[in-house]
Scaffold this motif. Sequence first.
Motif, PDB file in Angstrom:
ATOM      1  N   TYR A 155      12.945  16.749   9.442  1.00  0.00           N
ATOM      2  CA  TYR A 155      12.152  15.532   9.648  1.00  0.00           C
ATOM      3  C   TYR A 155      12.869  14.670  10.698  1.00  0.00           C
ATOM      4  O   TYR A 155      14.046  14.345  10.536  1.00  0.00           O
ATOM      5  CB  TYR A 155      12.019  14.756   8.335  1.00  0.00           C
ATOM      6  N   HIS A 156      12.154  14.330  11.760  1.00  0.00           N
ATOM      7  CA  HIS A 156      12.751  13.542  12.852  1.00  0.00           C
ATOM      8  C   HIS A 156      12.312  12.084  12.728  1.00  0.00           C
ATOM      9  O   HIS A 156      11.115  11.795  12.808  1.00  0.00           O
ATOM     10  CB  HIS A 156      12.327  14.121  14.208  1.00  0.00           C
ATOM     11  N   TYR A 157      13.285  11.206  12.520  1.00  0.00           N
ATOM     12  CA  TYR A 157      12.993   9.804  12.249  1.00  0.00           C
ATOM     13  C   TYR A 157      12.213   9.128  13.361  1.00  0.00           C
ATOM     14  O   TYR A 157      11.263   8.404  13.118  1.00  0.00           O
ATOM     15  CB  TYR A 157      14.298   9.017  12.057  1.00  0.00           C
ATOM     16  N   GLN A 158      12.685   9.352  14.592  1.00  0.00           N
ATOM     17  CA  GLN A 158      12.121   8.566  15.688  1.00  0.00           C
ATOM     18  C   GLN A 158      10.641   8.868  15.894  1.00  0.00           C
ATOM     19  O   GLN A 158       9.840   7.968  16.092  1.00  0.00           O
ATOM     20  CB  GLN A 158      12.891   8.837  16.973  1.00  0.00           C
ATOM     21  N   SER A 159      10.301  10.156  15.823  1.00  0.00           N
ATOM     22  CA  SER A 159       8.893  10.512  16.019  1.00  0.00           C
ATOM     23  C   SER A 159       8.154  10.597  14.687  1.00  0.00           C
ATOM     24  O   SER A 159       6.939  10.787  14.673  1.00  0.00           O
ATOM     25  CB  SER A 159       8.778  11.826  16.785  1.00  0.00           C
ATOM     26  N   ARG A 160       8.886  10.447  13.575  1.00  0.00           N
ATOM     27  CA  ARG A 160       8.299  10.514  12.226  1.00  0.00           C
ATOM     28  C   ARG A 160       7.461  11.768  12.046  1.00  0.00           C
ATOM     29  O   ARG A 160       6.353  11.744  11.534  1.00  0.00           O
ATOM     30  CB  ARG A 160       7.450   9.268  11.938  1.00  0.00           C
ATOM     31  N   ARG A 161       8.015  12.874  12.538  1.00  0.00           N
ATOM     32  CA  ARG A 161       7.287  14.146  12.419  1.00  0.00           C
ATOM     33  C   ARG A 161       8.212  15.220  11.890  1.00  0.00           C
ATOM     34  O   ARG A 161       9.428  15.174  12.095  1.00  0.00           O
ATOM     35  CB  ARG A 161       6.766  14.574  13.794  1.00  0.00           C
TER      36      ARG A 161
END
Length: 206
Positions: free
Chosen positions: A124-130
Amino acid sequence: MIPLSAFNHFMYCPRRCYLIHVEGEFTDNVHTLLGTFEHERVDQIGHKVNTDVHVEYALPVWNRRLGLSGKCDAVEFHSEGVIYPVEHKHGERRRWINDDFQLAAQAMCLEEMLGRPVEKGAIYHYQSRRRRELIIDLSLRNIIEDTAVQIRQLLKEKLRPQPIKDKRRCSGCSLHEICQPEMIHSSHKLLQMNQCLFDDSEEVYL
Ligand code: SF4
């Protein structure tokens, strides 16, 4: 036991793994600080129950056969029986192979502990929330087995690896100041040049 984070460090750069896990060096840079800040929620042990999914946060995991231990940021237990680890990472959604290995090692820990297959997981990538889903296939499992042997050897032999030659990784590495890769590469070059001069001069006098 090999810490699971060592897989991430080793795949990023064996020297970084050595500096952190053998020499005990660590400094933060903007990437690691943001990662720590964003990780706060999943660093607290706890759980959340939705209708179909039970999520455990900061779940301790281990694999005795491979000698691994660490924790998973989040593990989803779905009502239909699927076990799904989710590793949280700072930044945009993109593929970093070292993250994949860390997640695969977590999956192999969960499988041994729970005696059930863990076939997929996600970063899960925080910055892109994906999320980026990862299939834990046989080739990935084989790499984890081989890498565990290499990391154990590195921790046991305590021989500091040479710096990698990759400007992108080195500029993003929080240990850059301690490691000084450019200085080491240029001193190696100088040594090689000196060696050549010395070899040439020997030929002259023979
Ligand atoms: S600066 Fe580069 S060579 Fe040094 S530890 Fe970091 S990634 Fe590895």
